[in-house]
Every structure is written in structure tokens, then in C-alpha cells.
Design a protein around this motif. Structure first.
Motif, PDB file in Angstrom:
ATOM      1  N   ALA A  13     -10.595 123.184 -17.323  1.00 17.16           N
ATOM      2  CA  ALA A  13      -9.876 123.277 -18.597  1.00 17.16           C
ATOM      3  C   ALA A  13      -9.908 124.718 -19.112  1.00 17.16           C
ATOM      4  CB  ALA A  13     -10.519 122.342 -19.613  1.00 17.16           C
ATOM      5  N   PRO A  14      -9.059 125.041 -20.096  1.00 14.97           N
ATOM      6  CA  PRO A  14      -9.089 126.398 -20.654  1.00 14.97           C
ATOM      7  C   PRO A  14     -10.468 126.793 -21.190  1.00 14.97           C
ATOM      8  CG  PRO A  14      -7.084 125.272 -21.323  1.00 14.97           C
ATOM      9  CD  PRO A  14      -7.936 124.241 -20.644  1.00 14.97           C
ATOM     10  N   VAL A  15     -11.189 125.835 -21.806  1.00 15.47           N
ATOM     11  CA  VAL A  15     -12.550 126.074 -22.282  1.00 15.47           C
ATOM     12  C   VAL A  15     -13.447 124.960 -21.752  1.00 15.47           C
ATOM     13  CG1 VAL A  15     -14.072 126.321 -24.286  1.00 15.47           C
ATOM     14  CG2 VAL A  15     -11.731 127.201 -24.398  1.00 15.47           C
ATOM     15  N   VAL A  16     -14.568 125.339 -21.145  1.00 17.43           N
ATOM     16  CA  VAL A  16     -15.586 124.395 -20.702  1.00 17.43           C
ATOM     17  C   VAL A  16     -16.903 124.806 -21.342  1.00 17.43           C
ATOM     18  CG1 VAL A  16     -16.902 123.493 -18.745  1.00 17.43           C
ATOM     19  CG2 VAL A  16     -14.440 123.878 -18.517  1.00 17.43           C
ATOM     20  N   LEU A  17     -17.614 123.849 -21.911  1.00 16.22           N
ATOM     21  CA  LEU A  17     -18.890 124.107 -22.563  1.00 16.22           C
ATOM     22  C   LEU A  17     -20.033 123.766 -21.617  1.00 16.22           C
ATOM     23  CD1 LEU A  17     -17.997 122.446 -25.980  1.00 16.22           C
ATOM     24  CD2 LEU A  17     -17.968 124.887 -25.470  1.00 16.22           C
ATOM     25  N   LEU A  18     -20.999 124.670 -21.520  1.00 18.29           N
ATOM     26  CA  LEU A  18     -22.193 124.471 -20.701  1.00 18.29           C
ATOM     27  C   LEU A  18     -23.381 124.468 -21.646  1.00 18.29           C
ATOM     28  CD1 LEU A  18     -23.460 124.383 -17.782  1.00 18.29           C
ATOM     29  CD2 LEU A  18     -23.706 126.876 -18.021  1.00 18.29           C
ATOM     30  N   GLU A  19     -24.008 123.294 -21.832  1.00 19.15           N
ATOM     31  CA  GLU A  19     -25.057 123.218 -22.853  1.00 19.15           C
ATOM     32  C   GLU A  19     -26.396 122.829 -22.249  1.00 19.15           C
ATOM     33  OE1 GLU A  19     -26.965 120.824 -24.626  1.00 19.15           O
ATOM     34  OE2 GLU A  19     -26.362 119.064 -23.486  1.00 19.15           O
ATOM     35  N   GLY A  20     -27.437 123.455 -22.799  1.00 21.33           N
ATOM     36  CA  GLY A  20     -28.785 123.142 -22.376  1.00 21.33           C
ATOM     37  C   GLY A  20     -29.680 124.366 -22.459  1.00 21.33           C
ATOM     38  N   VAL A  21     -30.981 124.135 -22.442  1.00 17.85           N
ATOM     39  CA  VAL A  21     -31.910 125.257 -22.435  1.00 17.85           C
ATOM     40  C   VAL A  21     -31.727 126.024 -21.132  1.00 17.85           C
ATOM     41  CG1 VAL A  21     -34.316 125.965 -22.602  1.00 17.85           C
ATOM     42  CG2 VAL A  21     -33.558 123.902 -23.790  1.00 17.85           C
ATOM     43  N   GLY A  22     -31.439 127.299 -21.246  1.00 17.71           N
ATOM     44  CA  GLY A  22     -31.188 128.117 -20.068  1.00 17.71           C
ATOM     45  C   GLY A  22     -29.723 128.361 -19.782  1.00 17.71           C
ATOM     46  N   ALA A  23     -28.826 127.854 -20.624  1.00 23.63           N
ATOM     47  CA  ALA A  23     -27.392 128.087 -20.403  1.00 23.63           C
ATOM     48  C   ALA A  23     -27.049 129.566 -20.445  1.00 23.63           C
ATOM     49  CB  ALA A  23     -26.564 127.326 -21.439  1.00 23.63           C
ATOM     50  N   GLY A  24     -27.891 130.361 -21.087  1.00 25.85           N
ATOM     51  CA  GLY A  24     -27.651 131.802 -21.154  1.00 25.85           C
ATOM     52  C   GLY A  24     -28.576 132.618 -20.274  1.00 25.85           C
ATOM     53  N   ARG A  25     -29.178 131.996 -19.254  1.00 22.22           N
ATOM     54  CA  ARG A  25     -30.090 132.729 -18.382  1.00 22.22           C
ATOM     55  C   ARG A  25     -29.327 133.771 -17.580  1.00 22.22           C
ATOM     56  NH1 ARG A  25     -32.426 128.087 -14.526  1.00 22.22           N
ATOM     57  NH2 ARG A  25     -33.950 129.732 -14.141  1.00 22.22           N
ATOM     58  N   ARG A  26     -30.065 134.736 -17.019  1.00 23.43           N
ATOM     59  CA  ARG A  26     -29.414 135.884 -16.391  1.00 23.43           C
ATOM     60  C   ARG A  26     -28.523 135.498 -15.220  1.00 23.43           C
ATOM     61  NH1 ARG A  26     -34.892 136.704 -14.858  1.00 23.43           N
ATOM     62  NH2 ARG A  26     -35.148 138.058 -16.665  1.00 23.43           N
ATOM     63  N   ALA A  27     -28.846 134.424 -14.514  1.00 29.32           N
ATOM     64  CA  ALA A  27     -28.022 134.019 -13.374  1.00 29.32           C
ATOM     65  C   ALA A  27     -26.688 133.432 -13.809  1.00 29.32           C
ATOM     66  CB  ALA A  27     -28.779 133.002 -12.517  1.00 29.32           C
ATOM     67  N   VAL A  28     -26.597 132.990 -15.067  1.00 30.68           N
ATOM     68  CA  VAL A  28     -25.388 132.336 -15.567  1.00 30.68           C
ATOM     69  C   VAL A  28     -24.535 133.278 -16.407  1.00 30.68           C
ATOM     70  CG1 VAL A  28     -24.520 130.379 -16.935  1.00 30.68           C
ATOM     71  CG2 VAL A  28     -26.563 130.105 -15.530  1.00 30.68           C
ATOM     72  N   ARG A  29     -25.166 134.234 -17.082  1.00 26.98           N
ATOM     73  CA  ARG A  29     -24.443 135.083 -18.034  1.00 26.98           C
ATOM     74  C   ARG A  29     -23.204 135.768 -17.463  1.00 26.98           C
ATOM     75  NH1 ARG A  29     -29.697 136.321 -19.990  1.00 26.98           N
ATOM     76  NH2 ARG A  29     -29.760 138.331 -18.929  1.00 26.98           N
ATOM     77  N   PRO A  30     -23.197 136.228 -16.199  1.00 26.41           N
ATOM     78  CA  PRO A  30     -21.973 136.882 -15.701  1.00 26.41           C
ATOM     79  C   PRO A  30     -20.738 135.987 -15.700  1.00 26.41           C
ATOM     80  CG  PRO A  30     -23.840 137.404 -14.284  1.00 26.41           C
ATOM     81  CD  PRO A  30     -24.299 136.324 -15.224  1.00 26.41           C
ATOM     82  N   PHE A  31     -20.937 134.665 -15.760  1.00 24.71           N
ATOM     83  CA  PHE A  31     -19.818 133.729 -15.715  1.00 24.71           C
ATOM     84  C   PHE A  31     -19.384 133.256 -17.101  1.00 24.71           C
ATOM     85  CE2 PHE A  31     -22.416 133.272 -11.883  1.00 24.71           C
ATOM     86  CZ  PHE A  31     -21.484 133.622 -10.920  1.00 24.71           C
ATOM     87  N   LEU A  32     -20.079 133.691 -18.143  1.00 27.79           N
ATOM     88  CA  LEU A  32     -19.811 133.208 -19.493  1.00 27.79           C
ATOM     89  C   LEU A  32     -18.810 134.104 -20.216  1.00 27.79           C
ATOM     90  CD1 LEU A  32     -23.423 132.341 -20.753  1.00 27.79           C
ATOM     91  CD2 LEU A  32     -21.719 130.782 -19.783  1.00 27.79           C
ATOM     92  N   ALA A  33     -17.878 133.475 -20.909  1.00 23.54           N
ATOM     93  CA  ALA A  33     -17.005 134.205 -21.829  1.00 23.54           C
ATOM     94  C   ALA A  33     -17.708 134.457 -23.148  1.00 23.54           C
ATOM     95  CB  ALA A  33     -15.713 133.419 -22.067  1.00 23.54           C
ATOM     96  N   CYS A  34     -18.662 133.585 -23.484  1.00 21.55           N
ATOM     97  CA  CYS A  34     -19.383 133.692 -24.752  1.00 21.55           C
ATOM     98  C   CYS A  34     -20.673 132.893 -24.634  1.00 21.55           C
ATOM     99  CB  CYS A  34     -18.531 133.145 -25.904  1.00 21.55           C
ATOM    100  SG  CYS A  34     -19.320 133.182 -27.531  1.00 21.55           S
ATOM    101  N   LEU A  35     -21.738 133.417 -25.221  1.00 19.20           N
ATOM    102  CA  LEU A  35     -23.016 132.718 -25.278  1.00 19.20           C
ATOM    103  C   LEU A  35     -23.374 132.455 -26.736  1.00 19.20           C
ATOM    104  CD1 LEU A  35     -25.660 131.580 -24.178  1.00 19.20           C
ATOM    105  CD2 LEU A  35     -26.547 133.926 -24.080  1.00 19.20           C
ATOM    106  N   ILE A  36     -23.574 131.189 -27.055  1.00 20.50           N
ATOM    107  CA  ILE A  36     -23.977 130.768 -28.398  1.00 20.50           C
ATOM    108  C   ILE A  36     -25.450 130.377 -28.353  1.00 20.50           C
ATOM    109  CG2 ILE A  36     -23.635 129.049 -30.222  1.00 20.50           C
ATOM    110  CD1 ILE A  36     -20.721 128.778 -29.157  1.00 20.50           C
ATOM    111  N   TRP A  37     -26.225 130.905 -29.275  1.00 22.27           N
ATOM    112  CA  TRP A  37     -27.630 130.508 -29.411  1.00 22.27           C
ATOM    113  C   TRP A  37     -27.774 129.739 -30.723  1.00 22.27           C
ATOM    114  CZ3 TRP A  37     -32.024 130.300 -26.606  1.00 22.27           C
ATOM    115  CH2 TRP A  37     -33.220 130.081 -27.290  1.00 22.27           C
TER     116      TRP A  37
END
Length: 202
Positions: free
Chosen positions: A109-133
Motif C-alpha cells: 500500500a502507499p503507507v504501511v505501518l510497522l509497529e513494535g519495540v525495535g521498529a526504529g532499530r538501526r537495521a530497519v531505519r534505512p527502509f523507513l520514511a518516518c519513525l514515530i516514537w
């Protein structure tokens, strides 16, 4: 007011839609915070504000034996297919039966949400358009989570707290968040807005 008509989330949803795609055609949005902070509630509300955006729960990819060892599974089963613009079928862990015995599919989809502890870890951040804490202090969040889960899961929570502390010490997410949200009277308050910029022409 409820999260369903929260103007902060309505405005946030519009901003997320305008971001550059970060994973093939997908704007992948990470929703991170301490266990019990309200990430699932926030993600459900954001999904509604986005017209039904898919939500991938990291609890579905983790397991008892490896609470934060899900990055390879996330990459193979979710990130790579979405990056190709394809549906991503992935295995879902059953926490009561202790096995990956279910499955789910997330579509690109145009926007997909990835939620959980660690969603913003370094291995994932390159694929994120935005990180919400989600900014809720850990003791408050953990207390909420334990009340939700009941006394029967107290032993699990004891091991979870140690694992979460270790993970966030080694691989923190909060310092890299583009947006900080704080629960406030049944809705959410945006404390900081530093998204990575709109799509060209947006």
C-alpha cells in the motif's frame, strides 16, 4: 474526543501520505516505544486516519526464544517483497502454542505501518520514511502492559523487561525519531515534528 477524530492524527496522516516512498512504492512508517506505551492503539488509529493502511506487528515476527531476533525474518518475508512492489506473505508466531503456525499477508500500500519495540532499530531505519516514537516513560508503559496482560504473565514480563532494556541500550530508537507523540487525554499530542521531507511536488 477519541483517536478516531483526533486532529493531530488527521494532520499526521496527511503528512505521512506526502512523504517520499522509502521501500519500493511503500512509505514504511515505524511506530516504536516501550512495551505497553500504546503503539498498537496508535497504529490502529493511524491506520484508520490513513484509510485502512496495513499494519505489521513485530510481535508476530518475534518469538519466546528470540525476542529481538526478528530482523532476518522481517527482511526476507516483508521488506524484500514490499520493496519489489509485491504482496508479502509472512509467518505469524502463536505466543500460546509457541510456534509459527499462522500466516498473514501485507500488500504494498502507499503507507504501511510497522509497529513494535525495535521498529526504529538501526537495521530497519534505512527502509523507513518516518519513525514515530511514542513518548511514555518505561515504568508507566510497563505498568500499563502488565495490567493489560494480568498476573499470569508476570514471569514473561520479568524476562521481557531485561531484554527490552538491553536492546534499547545497544540499539536505541528514540534519538532517531522523526516525530515524538505523547498520549494526552485519550488522544495524542505531537511534541516534535521532524519528518524527512515531502515527496517532490508534494
Amino acid at each position: 474526543m477519541t483517536t478516531a477524530d483526533d486532529p493531530a492524527l488527521t494532520g499526521l496522516a496527511a503528512r505521512l501520505r506526502g512523504l517520499r516512498p522509502s521501500l519500493g512504492p511503500v512509505r514504511l512508517i515505524g511506530v516504536d516505544g516501550h512495551a505497553g506505551s500504546g503503539k498498537t492503539t496508535l497504529s490502529a488509529a493511524l491506520s484508520r486516519a490513513l484509510g485502512g493502511a496495513p499494519v505489521v506487528h513485530l510481535d508476530d515476527l518475534a518469538c519466546h526464544a528470540s525476542l529481538f531476533g526478528w530482523t532476518g525474518r522481517l527482511d526476507r518475508q516483508v521488506l524484500r517483497p514490499l520493496g519489489r512492489g509485491e504482496p508479502a506473505p509472512y509467518q505469524v508466531y502463536d505466543w500460546e502454542r509457541r510456534g509459527y503456525i499462522h500466516s498473514s499477508v501485507v500488500k504494498p500500500a502507499p503507507v504501511v505501518l510497522l509497529e513494535g519495540v525495535g521498529a526504529g532499530r538501526r537495521a530497519v531505519r534505512p527502509f523507513l520514511a518516518c519513525l514515530i516514537w511514542l513518548r511514555v516513560d518505561r515504568e508507566t508503559a510497563w505498568a500499563r502492559g502488565q495490567r493489560r496482560d494480568g498476573a499470569a504473565l508476570d514471569p514473561f514480563w520479568a524476562s521481557w523487561k531485561r531484554a527490552e532494556l538491553r536492546h534499547l541500550a545497544e540499539d536505541p530508537s528514540a534519538p532517531f525519531a522523526d516525530i515524538l507523540l505523547e498520549p494526552h487525554g485519550g488522544t495524542f499530542r505531537i511534541l516534535e515534528r521532524q519528518t524527512r521531507g515531502p515527496a517532490p511536488g508534494g
